[in-house]
Design a protein around this motif. Sequence first.
Motif, PDB file in Angstrom:
ATOM      1  N   HIS A  79      82.322  78.792  64.238  1.00 25.43           N
ATOM      2  CA  HIS A  79      81.518  79.618  65.148  1.00 25.43           C
ATOM      3  C   HIS A  79      80.374  80.198  64.331  1.00 25.43           C
ATOM      4  N   PHE A  80      79.167  79.765  64.625  1.00 27.47           N
ATOM      5  CA  PHE A  80      77.993  80.183  63.865  1.00 27.47           C
ATOM      6  C   PHE A  80      77.393  81.423  64.510  1.00 27.47           C
ATOM      7  N   ASN A  81      78.128  82.517  64.403  1.00 25.09           N
ATOM      8  CA  ASN A  81      77.700  83.768  65.006  1.00 25.09           C
ATOM      9  C   ASN A  81      76.833  84.571  64.040  1.00 25.09           C
ATOM     10  N   GLY A  82      76.042  85.454  64.600  1.00 32.54           N
ATOM     11  CA  GLY A  82      75.215  86.353  63.796  1.00 32.54           C
ATOM     12  C   GLY A  82      74.420  85.627  62.723  1.00 32.54           C
ATOM     13  N   LEU A  89      72.795  73.918  61.479  1.00 31.61           N
ATOM     14  CA  LEU A  89      72.269  72.551  61.488  1.00 31.61           C
ATOM     15  C   LEU A  89      72.636  71.775  60.231  1.00 31.61           C
ATOM     16  N   ASP A  90      72.588  72.422  59.075  1.00 32.49           N
ATOM     17  CA  ASP A  90      72.936  71.730  57.841  1.00 32.49           C
ATOM     18  C   ASP A  90      74.400  71.295  57.847  1.00 32.49           C
ATOM     19  N   MET A  91      75.285  72.171  58.298  1.00 29.00           N
ATOM     20  CA  MET A  91      76.704  71.806  58.335  1.00 29.00           C
ATOM     21  C   MET A  91      76.971  70.752  59.402  1.00 29.00           C
ATOM     22  N   GLU A  92      76.326  70.874  60.549  1.00 32.26           N
ATOM     23  CA  GLU A  92      76.551  69.895  61.613  1.00 32.26           C
ATOM     24  C   GLU A  92      76.147  68.496  61.157  1.00 32.26           C
ATOM     25  N   LYS A  93      75.043  68.372  60.441  1.00 30.83           N
ATOM     26  CA  LYS A  93      74.598  67.068  59.944  1.00 30.83           C
ATOM     27  C   LYS A  93      75.647  66.412  59.065  1.00 30.83           C
ATOM     28  N   ARG A  94      76.428  67.222  58.369  1.00 31.29           N
ATOM     29  CA  ARG A  94      77.393  66.721  57.396  1.00 31.29           C
ATOM     30  C   ARG A  94      78.788  66.480  57.966  1.00 31.29           C
ATOM     31  N   MET A  95      79.015  66.845  59.231  1.00 31.85           N
ATOM     32  CA  MET A  95      80.317  66.590  59.846  1.00 31.85           C
ATOM     33  C   MET A  95      80.547  65.082  59.913  1.00 31.85           C
ATOM     34  N   TRP A  96      81.783  64.644  59.747  1.00 32.46           N
ATOM     35  CA  TRP A  96      82.077  63.212  59.643  1.00 32.46           C
ATOM     36  C   TRP A  96      81.546  62.432  60.836  1.00 32.46           C
ATOM     37  N   HIS A 133      67.724  69.301  69.636  1.00 30.26           N
ATOM     38  CA  HIS A 133      68.929  69.542  68.842  1.00 30.26           C
ATOM     39  C   HIS A 133      69.493  68.251  68.263  1.00 30.26           C
ATOM     40  N   LEU A 134      69.554  67.202  69.045  1.00 28.05           N
ATOM     41  CA  LEU A 134      70.127  65.951  68.543  1.00 28.05           C
ATOM     42  C   LEU A 134      69.324  65.418  67.362  1.00 28.05           C
ATOM     43  N   GLU A 135      68.023  65.570  67.405  1.00 27.45           N
ATOM     44  CA  GLU A 135      67.183  65.115  66.301  1.00 27.45           C
ATOM     45  C   GLU A 135      67.316  66.042  65.085  1.00 27.45           C
ATOM     46  N   ASN A 136      67.362  67.355  65.341  1.00 25.43           N
ATOM     47  CA  ASN A 136      67.407  68.325  64.245  1.00 25.43           C
ATOM     48  C   ASN A 136      68.759  68.370  63.533  1.00 25.43           C
TER      49      ASN A 136
END
Length: 169
Positions: A79-82, A89-96, A133-136
């Motif tokens: 949960h990317f709160n606050g 975005l950086d972590m999402e790019k790295r998800m398997w 979002h999908l591109e970023n």
Amino acid sequence: PGSKAAFHKLNDQELASELYFRGDFGSDLKLDHYATLFMPMHKIKDRTLVPNCDPRPDLHEKDGVFRNTRTHSRPAVYHFNGGGKEHHLDMEKRMWWKQCSEAHAPDATALVRRARLRFHRSDLAFDDVCPRHLENSRARDLERPCGAAIESTMRHNMRAFGFFGPPER
């Protein structure tokens, strides 16, 4: 009997905390102290009781899976709160699954773009709420074919979110 307007002013997190501390959830409800399921990514940079708190340095990624080195867990939900939004975005790019080239195929992204998100009484398209979002959230240099693993996961998620009819029970 309070007013309907007062009900809408309730803070859900405050209410859940109050019910938890009063014991209204029973003894079976436990807090996830070690982030085994859920990890808030809130980042604090001020003079609070927990100054300069940032969970991101404790997370180490290998093959698209993040491991929390402080709690020795692999959280399933972030949960990317606050202040944690800067890590999103950086972590999402790295998800398997984001590293799988199949997740970025035109038919897969079209399903996401067609998804409708409901906010109160408004029904909005994913791209209206999250433009670009999908591109970023894509890291082309990390992408590779995943084959059956991603196909099975995508099929399950699309069914669970109602893309192929009602969710599985």
